[in-house]
Design a protein around this motif. Structure first.
Motif, PDB file in Angstrom:
ATOM      1  N   MET A 191       0.834  -1.203   0.000  1.00  0.00           N
ATOM      2  CA  MET A 191       0.000   0.000   0.000  1.00  0.00           C
ATOM      3  C   MET A 191       0.867   1.251   0.000  1.00  0.00           C
ATOM      4  N   LEU A 192       1.937   1.230   0.806  1.00  0.00           N
ATOM      5  CA  LEU A 192       2.858   2.366   0.830  1.00  0.00           C
ATOM      6  C   LEU A 192       3.553   2.521  -0.513  1.00  0.00           C
ATOM      7  N   TYR A 193       3.969   1.404  -1.077  1.00  0.00           N
ATOM      8  CA  TYR A 193       4.641   1.442  -2.373  1.00  0.00           C
ATOM      9  C   TYR A 193       3.675   1.895  -3.469  1.00  0.00           C
ATOM     10  N   GLY A 194       2.415   1.473  -3.376  1.00  0.00           N
ATOM     11  CA  GLY A 194       1.422   1.904  -4.355  1.00  0.00           C
ATOM     12  C   GLY A 194       1.213   3.405  -4.320  1.00  0.00           C
ATOM     13  N   ALA A 195       1.148   3.968  -3.102  1.00  0.00           N
ATOM     14  CA  ALA A 195       0.994   5.417  -2.976  1.00  0.00           C
ATOM     15  C   ALA A 195       2.208   6.142  -3.556  1.00  0.00           C
ATOM     16  N   ALA A 196       3.405   5.610  -3.286  1.00  0.00           N
ATOM     17  CA  ALA A 196       4.622   6.219  -3.831  1.00  0.00           C
ATOM     18  C   ALA A 196       4.642   6.129  -5.355  1.00  0.00           C
ATOM     19  N   SER A 197       4.135   5.018  -5.904  1.00  0.00           N
ATOM     20  CA  SER A 197       4.108   4.842  -7.358  1.00  0.00           C
ATOM     21  C   SER A 197       3.182   5.853  -8.018  1.00  0.00           C
ATOM     22  N   VAL A 198       2.061   6.160  -7.361  1.00  0.00           N
ATOM     23  CA  VAL A 198       1.136   7.161  -7.898  1.00  0.00           C
ATOM     24  C   VAL A 198       1.813   8.529  -7.951  1.00  0.00           C
ATOM     25  N   ILE A 199       2.576   8.845  -6.908  1.00  0.00           N
ATOM     26  CA  ILE A 199       3.297  10.123  -6.876  1.00  0.00           C
ATOM     27  C   ILE A 199       4.336  10.176  -7.996  1.00  0.00           C
ATOM     28  N   VAL A 200       5.071   9.074  -8.168  1.00  0.00           N
ATOM     29  CA  VAL A 200       6.079   9.010  -9.234  1.00  0.00           C
ATOM     30  C   VAL A 200       5.414   9.126 -10.600  1.00  0.00           C
ATOM     31  N   LEU A 201       4.268   8.465 -10.765  1.00  0.00           N
ATOM     32  CA  LEU A 201       3.544   8.511 -12.038  1.00  0.00           C
ATOM     33  C   LEU A 201       3.114   9.935 -12.371  1.00  0.00           C
ATOM     34  N   PHE A 202       2.565  10.629 -11.391  1.00  0.00           N
ATOM     35  CA  PHE A 202       2.130  12.005 -11.621  1.00  0.00           C
ATOM     36  C   PHE A 202       3.324  12.917 -11.913  1.00  0.00           C
ATOM     37  N   THR A 203       4.418  12.702 -11.180  1.00  0.00           N
ATOM     38  CA  THR A 203       5.619  13.511 -11.403  1.00  0.00           C
ATOM     39  C   THR A 203       6.164  13.303 -12.812  1.00  0.00           C
ATOM     40  N   ALA A 204       6.152  12.050 -13.282  1.00  0.00           N
ATOM     41  CA  ALA A 204       6.632  11.754 -14.632  1.00  0.00           C
ATOM     42  C   ALA A 204       5.753  12.427 -15.681  1.00  0.00           C
ATOM     43  N   ALA A 205       4.434  12.374 -15.481  1.00  0.00           N
ATOM     44  CA  ALA A 205       3.517  12.998 -16.437  1.00  0.00           C
ATOM     45  C   ALA A 205       3.690  14.516 -16.457  1.00  0.00           C
ATOM     46  N   ALA A 206       3.817  15.109 -15.267  1.00  0.00           N
ATOM     47  CA  ALA A 206       3.990  16.559 -15.190  1.00  0.00           C
ATOM     48  C   ALA A 206       5.329  16.983 -15.791  1.00  0.00           C
ATOM     49  N   GLY A 207       6.365  16.181 -15.547  1.00  0.00           N
ATOM     50  CA  GLY A 207       7.690  16.517 -16.057  1.00  0.00           C
ATOM     51  C   GLY A 207       7.767  16.459 -17.571  1.00  0.00           C
ATOM     52  N   ILE A 208       7.247  15.383 -18.162  1.00  0.00           N
ATOM     53  CA  ILE A 208       7.321  15.265 -19.620  1.00  0.00           C
ATOM     54  C   ILE A 208       6.436  16.307 -20.295  1.00  0.00           C
ATOM     55  N   HIS A 209       5.347  16.684 -19.640  1.00  0.00           N
ATOM     56  CA  HIS A 209       4.495  17.752 -20.181  1.00  0.00           C
ATOM     57  C   HIS A 209       5.260  19.071 -20.200  1.00  0.00           C
ATOM     58  N   HIS A 210       6.040  19.305 -19.160  1.00  0.00           N
ATOM     59  CA  HIS A 210       6.830  20.537 -19.086  1.00  0.00           C
ATOM     60  C   HIS A 210       7.852  20.601 -20.220  1.00  0.00           C
ATOM     61  N   PHE A 211       8.514  19.483 -20.498  1.00  0.00           N
ATOM     62  CA  PHE A 211       9.579  19.477 -21.500  1.00  0.00           C
ATOM     63  C   PHE A 211       9.051  19.392 -22.935  1.00  0.00           C
ATOM     64  N   GLU A 212       7.926  18.713 -23.148  1.00  0.00           N
ATOM     65  CA  GLU A 212       7.497  18.398 -24.510  1.00  0.00           C
ATOM     66  C   GLU A 212       6.256  19.142 -24.992  1.00  0.00           C
ATOM     67  N   HIS A 213       5.591  19.861 -24.108  1.00  0.00           N
ATOM     68  CA  HIS A 213       4.321  20.473 -24.499  1.00  0.00           C
ATOM     69  C   HIS A 213       4.475  21.436 -25.678  1.00  0.00           C
ATOM     70  N   LYS A 214       5.482  22.281 -25.637  1.00  0.00           N
ATOM     71  CA  LYS A 214       5.657  23.261 -26.714  1.00  0.00           C
ATOM     72  C   LYS A 214       6.102  22.598 -28.014  1.00  0.00           C
ATOM     73  N   ALA A 215       6.943  21.578 -27.909  1.00  0.00           N
ATOM     74  CA  ALA A 215       7.443  20.908 -29.115  1.00  0.00           C
ATOM     75  C   ALA A 215       6.400  19.979 -29.727  1.00  0.00           C
ATOM     76  N   GLN A 216       5.565  19.342 -28.877  1.00  0.00           N
ATOM     77  CA  GLN A 216       4.540  18.408 -29.362  1.00  0.00           C
ATOM     78  C   GLN A 216       3.207  18.702 -28.666  1.00  0.00           C
ATOM     79  N   PRO A 217       2.564  19.788 -29.024  1.00  0.00           N
ATOM     80  CA  PRO A 217       1.324  20.176 -28.330  1.00  0.00           C
ATOM     81  C   PRO A 217       0.185  19.176 -28.494  1.00  0.00           C
ATOM     82  N   GLU A 218       0.183  18.403 -29.569  1.00  0.00           N
ATOM     83  CA  GLU A 218      -0.890  17.434 -29.773  1.00  0.00           C
ATOM     84  C   GLU A 218      -0.684  16.184 -28.922  1.00  0.00           C
TER      85      GLU A 218
END
Length: 243
Positions: free
Chosen positions: A150-177
């Motif tokens: 359960m603890l690991y699952g909660a940590a995985s959700v945080i990592v998943l959201f961080t990965a999504a937010a990070g790649i959006h930051h780097f790639e949004h302007k280059a690949q808006p679609e």
């Protein structure tokens, strides 16, 4: 002991217990019917099946599901804790797997919905392993490490959201679609962390590629850590062999 109590006790020895010959035979019979149901389901997907053969398959399917419906009612009747069984994992699986019986009884004409509803029969695969000793050990192992998972699952959700937010930051302007928002970026985050990488969306900027490297390395732990925890717990729950 009354006749009612004796009958219930004898049936419980067959339906619930697995340390009797009758109980083992009952389990094998259920597993055989599960295989038959899955075979009927698979054959029914053939596109050029003769209409007469399809009718026979539908009759066989109805008969098998009727047997499972009776078995479900029987399990409730012989259970010491009836509501406990109904709301248990396998109790829910047993119920959901036979729901098409009740839907067909309504005489619905929505064939698209009925065909989708029939996919519930795939839950019979879970039912087939219900009496397995390995499943019993797996449940014990899960119970031992539930807090860690359960603890690991909660940590995985945080990592998943961080990965999504990070790649959006780097790639949004280059690949808006491809990376319209953090929510659209979740697909990339899931496939990358799971080490699947379908290749339908990928970074093209330098920052995005570097970020992807760290996400991919983190993804190795996403799969490895729970696997190691479960393997360790299964080793502890395995019964010793020999004298």
């Amino acid at each position: 002991m009354t006749v009612y109590a004796k009958t219930r006790s004898r049936l419980a020895a067959v339906v619930v217990r697995r340390d009797t010959k009758a109980g083992v035979a009952f389990d094998y019979a259920v597993q055989f019917l599960v295989l038959m149901a899955l075979a009927v389901f698979s054959i029914g997907t053939l596109p050029d099946l003769d209409p007469a053969d399809r009718r026979w398959l539908e009759m066989a399917e109805t008969a098998i599901l009727a047997v499972f419906t009776f078995e479900y009612a029987l399990r409730i009747w012989v259970s010491e804790n009836r509501w406990g069984y109904v709301f248990s994992f396998f109790g829910i699986v047993d119920l959901v797997a036979i729901l098409p019986v009740f839907w067909f009884a309504r005489g619905t004409t929505d064939l698209v919905f009925v065909r989708s509803f029939r996919l519930l029969r795939l839950l019979l695969i879970i039912k087939a392993v219900q009496s397995s000793e390995a499943v019993f050990r797996l449940k014990q192992a899960w119970w031992q490490i539930r807090d860690e998972l359960m603890l690991y699952g909660a940590a995985s959700v945080i990592v998943l959201f961080t990965a999504a937010a990070g790649i959006h930051h780097f790639e949004h302007k280059a690949q808006p679609e491809a990376f319209k928002s953090v929510f659209h970026s979740l697909w990339w985050a899931i496939t990358t962390l799971a080490s699947v990488e379908y290749g339908d969306v990928y970074p093209i900027t330098t920052g995005g590629k570097i970020f992807t490297f760290f996400v991919a390395v983190t993804g190795l732990g996403v799969v490895a850590v729970p696997t190691a925890l479960l393997a360790s717990a299964l080793t502890k729950t395995k019964r010793p062999e020999g004298p």
